[in-house]
Design a protein around this motif. Sequence first.
Motif, PDB file in Angstrom:
ATOM      1  N   TYR A   1      -2.775   9.543  -8.616  1.00  0.00           N
ATOM      2  CA  TYR A   1      -2.866   8.360  -9.467  1.00  0.00           C
ATOM      3  C   TYR A   1      -1.884   7.258  -9.058  1.00  0.00           C
ATOM      4  O   TYR A   1      -2.005   6.115  -9.490  1.00  0.00           O
ATOM      5  CB  TYR A   1      -2.618   8.743 -10.930  1.00  0.00           C
TER       6      TYR A   1
ATOM      7  N   ASN B   1     -13.886   0.343  -6.071  1.00  0.00           N
ATOM      8  CA  ASN B   1     -14.207   0.517  -7.491  1.00  0.00           C
ATOM      9  C   ASN B   1     -13.275  -0.318  -8.374  1.00  0.00           C
ATOM     10  O   ASN B   1     -13.700  -0.906  -9.368  1.00  0.00           O
ATOM     11  CB  ASN B   1     -14.097   1.994  -7.878  1.00  0.00           C
ATOM     12  N   TYR B   2     -12.010  -0.354  -7.986  1.00  0.00           N
ATOM     13  CA  TYR B   2     -11.038  -1.136  -8.751  1.00  0.00           C
ATOM     14  C   TYR B   2     -11.387  -2.619  -8.709  1.00  0.00           C
ATOM     15  O   TYR B   2     -11.361  -3.309  -9.737  1.00  0.00           O
ATOM     16  CB  TYR B   2      -9.636  -0.902  -8.188  1.00  0.00           C
TER      17      TYR B   2
ATOM     18  N   GLU C   1      -3.672   0.660  -7.962  1.00  0.00           N
ATOM     19  CA  GLU C   1      -4.886  -0.123  -8.207  1.00  0.00           C
ATOM     20  C   GLU C   1      -6.095   0.669  -7.721  1.00  0.00           C
ATOM     21  O   GLU C   1      -6.554   0.518  -6.587  1.00  0.00           O
ATOM     22  CB  GLU C   1      -4.796  -1.471  -7.486  1.00  0.00           C
ATOM     23  N   HIS C   2      -6.612   1.535  -8.593  1.00  0.00           N
ATOM     24  CA  HIS C   2      -7.810   2.313  -8.260  1.00  0.00           C
ATOM     25  C   HIS C   2      -8.592   2.620  -9.529  1.00  0.00           C
ATOM     26  O   HIS C   2      -8.160   2.291 -10.646  1.00  0.00           O
ATOM     27  CB  HIS C   2      -7.464   3.602  -7.507  1.00  0.00           C
ATOM     28  N   GLY C   3      -9.744   3.255  -9.353  1.00  0.00           N
ATOM     29  CA  GLY C   3     -10.659   3.481 -10.462  1.00  0.00           C
ATOM     30  C   GLY C   3     -10.063   4.279 -11.602  1.00  0.00           C
ATOM     31  O   GLY C   3     -10.393   4.047 -12.771  1.00  0.00           O
TER      32      GLY C   3
ATOM     33  N   GLU D   1      -6.967  -0.936  -0.393  1.00  0.00           N
ATOM     34  CA  GLU D   1      -7.809  -1.555  -1.419  1.00  0.00           C
ATOM     35  C   GLU D   1      -8.893  -0.590  -1.874  1.00  0.00           C
ATOM     36  O   GLU D   1      -9.536   0.072  -1.058  1.00  0.00           O
ATOM     37  CB  GLU D   1      -8.433  -2.839  -0.874  1.00  0.00           C
ATOM     38  N   ASP D   2      -9.105  -0.495  -3.178  1.00  0.00           N
ATOM     39  CA  ASP D   2     -10.099   0.405  -3.754  1.00  0.00           C
ATOM     40  C   ASP D   2     -11.287  -0.428  -4.240  1.00  0.00           C
ATOM     41  O   ASP D   2     -11.129  -1.301  -5.104  1.00  0.00           O
ATOM     42  CB  ASP D   2      -9.489   1.188  -4.913  1.00  0.00           C
TER      43      ASP D   2
ATOM     44  N   GLY E   1      -2.655   3.871  -3.616  1.00  0.00           N
ATOM     45  CA  GLY E   1      -3.455   2.655  -3.664  1.00  0.00           C
ATOM     46  C   GLY E   1      -2.527   1.461  -3.520  1.00  0.00           C
ATOM     47  O   GLY E   1      -1.399   1.579  -3.046  1.00  0.00           O
TER      48      GLY E   1
ATOM     49  N   SER F   1       0.883  -1.164   0.000  1.00  0.00           N
ATOM     50  CA  SER F   1       0.000   0.000   0.000  1.00  0.00           C
ATOM     51  C   SER F   1       0.921   1.214   0.000  1.00  0.00           C
ATOM     52  O   SER F   1       1.726   1.382   0.927  1.00  0.00           O
ATOM     53  CB  SER F   1      -0.895   0.005   1.242  1.00  0.00           C
TER      54      SER F   1
END
Length: 617
Positions: free
Chosen positions: A339, A389-390, A420-422, A386-387, A342, A315
């Motif tokens: 960006y 949406n991802y 690791e995200h939207g 942890e996302d 995550g 993370s």
Amino acid sequence: MRLFFPFTPFSNPLFQAFLRHFSSNTNLPTLGKIPTKYRPQAIKEAQEVVTDYLHTTSALPFSYAEFISKNSVHSLAELMSKVDFSSIYFRKNFERFLRYNPLHEFGFFYESIGIHYCNINDFLKPNVHFFSDDSTVLNVACTLAGFGFPWNKLGRLYVEEISIFEKNPKFLGSKFNGLLAMGFSTEQAVGICLGFPFLLKGEEVGLKGEFDELLDELKRVLIDYDLGDGLVGNVDLWYEVCRKLRLFYDLGVPKRAVGESISKSSVVFTDYSEKVLAEKVEFFCKLSVVKADVGLLLLSHPEILSIDIENRVVSVSGFLNHFGLSKNELKLLMEKYSYVFGRNKMSNLPHILRAMDLHEWFFHNMKLGKYPLFGDYDLSSPDEGEDANYVQEMENVKCLRHYSYLLCKLKFFHGIGFGEHGFTMKLLKDVHGSGSDLHERFDLLLNEGIEFSKLCKMISYTPKILNQETDSLKRKIDFLRQEVGLSLEFLETFPAYLIYNLEKRIKPRYRFHVWLAKQGWVKKKYTLSGIIAISKKGFLEQLSCIHPTAPQLWLEQCEQTKTSESKKMELHVSQMIIAQEMAVNIFQSVQRFPFTIAASSPIPSHHNMSVRKPGCA
């Protein structure tokens, strides 16, 4: 001290440990017509036949003939596939086949010394099939084998320093005996030559000259520091030690510094495999730091080699906090590089840090001894970073038919530091091209001189710059530098420059502005972004502010360009039509040609036709 001379009979049992016995390999692709249960026996018989063939037909010593037959399994399998199989008569069939189809001896030889089967054609010489056609290469191989070189590793020498196999065996003997005279054991000398093949190709008979520094350092490391404790009699291990030494030398680490590190601790060379060492070197070199410093870091802190990188998840915020950044510092970074944050793989950490310009800070802390923080980091909880949406988008992607294609693109974005995200999932829709295409375009922009973190920022603002082909990107950058006279810093503020058409938009508009300026009509300076990004209607309004007649002149120029392009297209089409008509005429002529011949030829009558009587030969 035992000295070796060329062509001594091979009797060293050391080689038996290095022979590759392929008789148990039953999955060769070209042996499909031989039943699986008969393949081991068929391979064994074929090897014996080839051994006898090379021994009798080519007058090769039996031991070398056996080396070649047992270490050239793919060449052997290809040959076996051409022979009719019979569980009873296969040996006889194979022998009969070789009587009428001579062996390509050098093909077998090159594979047997360790050259990959797929690369053998690169080394085969035209019209050279038999050892009698060119005996020098075989003589050198036999000489080196007599010195103690494993037969199936001679290919490493051949690939890296092919000139060695053009030397006189006596010359090679003097070079090898020179190593023994320095105090190296036979196994050490072989390992040194395999690790540093250029030591065998020098023109001087002695071992003095440009290689003195290397040889002195190797003597200090391998003999004076007693690095070989536990490696006695093992050529493979000595060879691996020399490859590790060469890895550090190639990084630019001073030879004396390597020796001094070994004098304090030799675990880097004795306790860790070459693969582990190479992986860690590659990991830290991705930080874009001085390569020699990477080597010194690993020599100074060999504990780093024990840290698992491949199987860990990080993370980004948690790792940076664990490594010493305050909450305020993290907040500023998250605002600037959202960006990047995550989850991501630990193996992508170097590029994650480069995307935030933290790579030098991290490496400096590693050199200061904070590597335990790197080693003991772990997620504070299973869902840290942890996302949602991802995760949901990933589930949707897995259901798509082109899942593997999208996964490669996703791997690219994570690899350059995107978390690791939207937002990263959104990039999959905006950016076109395979993962390898995106890598190629990214690397081109990087190699042109754009800093890593700034390039990632540009992609976050204008992802479609990665949709451009590499040659298009190169031409736009060249135009920006050479004709416009701007540096790459311009792209940081206006990355969209790279997505506009160079020939139809950038060049015409910029050059028209330059022409207007030469006429003395431009009273204020217009930026390149202001010239390019504005719409067609806005551009005409911009021109009208410069001069009342400028819009009309621009439209006339555009019309002339269109007319010119239209004429070129018409000419091209007419040329294609003419070429097509000519092709049709030629085809029709060819079609009529046989009938013309037949019509002009006299039809034979029964008077001038020869009649074959029964019984006549």
